[in-house]
Design a protein around this motif. Structure first.
Motif, PDB file in Angstrom:
ATOM      1  N   ARG A   3     -12.906  12.005  -4.401  1.00  0.00           N
ATOM      2  CA  ARG A   3     -11.715  12.097  -5.071  1.00  0.00           C
ATOM      3  C   ARG A   3     -11.412  13.609  -4.199  1.00  0.00           C
ATOM      4  O   ARG A   3     -12.218  14.823  -4.837  1.00  0.00           O
ATOM      5  N   SER A   8      -4.557   9.813  -5.249  1.00  0.00           N
ATOM      6  CA  SER A   8      -3.810   8.870  -5.662  1.00  0.00           C
ATOM      7  C   SER A   8      -4.301   7.248  -5.366  1.00  0.00           C
ATOM      8  O   SER A   8      -4.379   7.357  -3.832  1.00  0.00           O
ATOM      9  N   ARG A   9      -5.168   6.924  -5.449  1.00  0.00           N
ATOM     10  CA  ARG A   9      -5.170   5.203  -5.423  1.00  0.00           C
ATOM     11  C   ARG A   9      -4.633   4.340  -5.507  1.00  0.00           C
ATOM     12  O   ARG A   9      -4.392   3.830  -6.697  1.00  0.00           O
ATOM     13  N   GLU A  10      -5.033   2.754  -4.292  1.00  0.00           N
ATOM     14  CA  GLU A  10      -4.061   1.926  -5.194  1.00  0.00           C
ATOM     15  C   GLU A  10      -4.213   0.470  -4.229  1.00  0.00           C
ATOM     16  O   GLU A  10      -4.857   0.785  -2.981  1.00  0.00           O
ATOM     17  N   ARG A  11      -5.140  -0.013  -4.491  1.00  0.00           N
ATOM     18  CA  ARG A  11      -5.452  -1.591  -3.572  1.00  0.00           C
ATOM     19  C   ARG A  11      -4.843  -2.082  -2.933  1.00  0.00           C
ATOM     20  O   ARG A  11      -3.641  -2.078  -3.254  1.00  0.00           O
ATOM     21  N   SER A  37     -12.422  -5.090   0.391  1.00  0.00           N
ATOM     22  CA  SER A  37     -11.054  -5.000  -0.055  1.00  0.00           C
ATOM     23  C   SER A  37     -10.596  -3.696   0.570  1.00  0.00           C
ATOM     24  O   SER A  37     -11.549  -2.542   0.911  1.00  0.00           O
ATOM     25  N   TRP A  38      -9.646  -3.860   0.317  1.00  0.00           N
ATOM     26  CA  TRP A  38      -8.932  -2.105   1.505  1.00  0.00           C
ATOM     27  C   TRP A  38      -8.243  -1.077  -0.117  1.00  0.00           C
ATOM     28  O   TRP A  38      -7.010  -1.675   0.099  1.00  0.00           O
ATOM     29  N   THR A  39      -8.519  -0.232  -0.031  1.00  0.00           N
ATOM     30  CA  THR A  39      -7.807   0.915  -1.144  1.00  0.00           C
ATOM     31  C   THR A  39      -7.219   2.252   0.094  1.00  0.00           C
ATOM     32  O   THR A  39      -7.570   2.755   0.689  1.00  0.00           O
ATOM     33  N   THR A  41      -5.792   5.549  -0.054  1.00  0.00           N
ATOM     34  CA  THR A  41      -5.689   7.048  -0.924  1.00  0.00           C
ATOM     35  C   THR A  41      -4.401   8.135  -0.532  1.00  0.00           C
ATOM     36  O   THR A  41      -5.156   7.794   0.601  1.00  0.00           O
ATOM     37  N   ASP A 118      -2.561   9.882   3.941  1.00  0.00           N
ATOM     38  CA  ASP A 118      -2.992   8.888   3.672  1.00  0.00           C
ATOM     39  C   ASP A 118      -3.666   8.009   4.171  1.00  0.00           C
ATOM     40  O   ASP A 118      -4.003   7.903   5.977  1.00  0.00           O
ATOM     41  N   LYS A 123     -13.872  -1.814   1.513  1.00  0.00           N
ATOM     42  CA  LYS A 123     -14.953  -1.768   0.564  1.00  0.00           C
ATOM     43  C   LYS A 123     -15.687  -2.998   0.587  1.00  0.00           C
ATOM     44  O   LYS A 123     -14.711  -3.896   0.627  1.00  0.00           O
TER      45      LYS A 123
END
Length: 126
Positions: A3, A8-11, A37-39, A41, A118, A123
């Motif tokens: 981090r 900021s992170r969002e799925r 799954s992708w985040t 950032t 970005d 994951k």
């Protein structure tokens, strides 16, 4: 991926980034992108990554003249799109946080004085 202050992170649904995945260099580290799954950032400092300058691409002795020209041309295209108001596509990293697609975008960000980008982070297990 560690981090960073101000991120900021969002799925995200990988389908939102289908165009990036299709145009990206094939990355063997992540064969089926939909199995992850992708985040997304936002606000990752570009100094976190190692990348080349335009001059590095143009003078790399390991590249043929044609490869060097293709790299510089790719940088020009990305730079032109950015100057026309298009957003810079996210950098794609592997499970260890190493760049697997986005080196040219990092070069352009650096040239344009953009300090943060970005990043799409995978994951295992969708």
């Amino acid at each position: 991926m560690p981090r960073y202050k101000g991120t900021s992170r969002e799925r995200v649904d990988p389908a939102l980034f289908a165009e990036i995945f299709e145009r990206a260099e094939p990355f063997e580290e992540i064969e089926n992108r939909l199995d992850y799954s992708w985040t997304l950032t936002r606000g990752v400092p570009i100094k976190r990554f190692e990348f080349s300058t335009r001059s590095d691409y143009a003078t790399d002795p390991d590249l043929t003249e044609e490869e060097a020209e293709q790299n510089v041309d790719r940088i020009e295209v990305i730079s032109s799109k950015l100057q026309a108001g298009e957003p810079l596509w996210p950098i794609i990293v592997d499970l260890k946080g190493d760049v697997i697609d986005g080196y040219h975008r990092l070069t352009v960000a650096d040239e344009e004085g953009i300090d943060v980008v970005d990043v799409l982070v995978p994951k295992r297990g969708a």
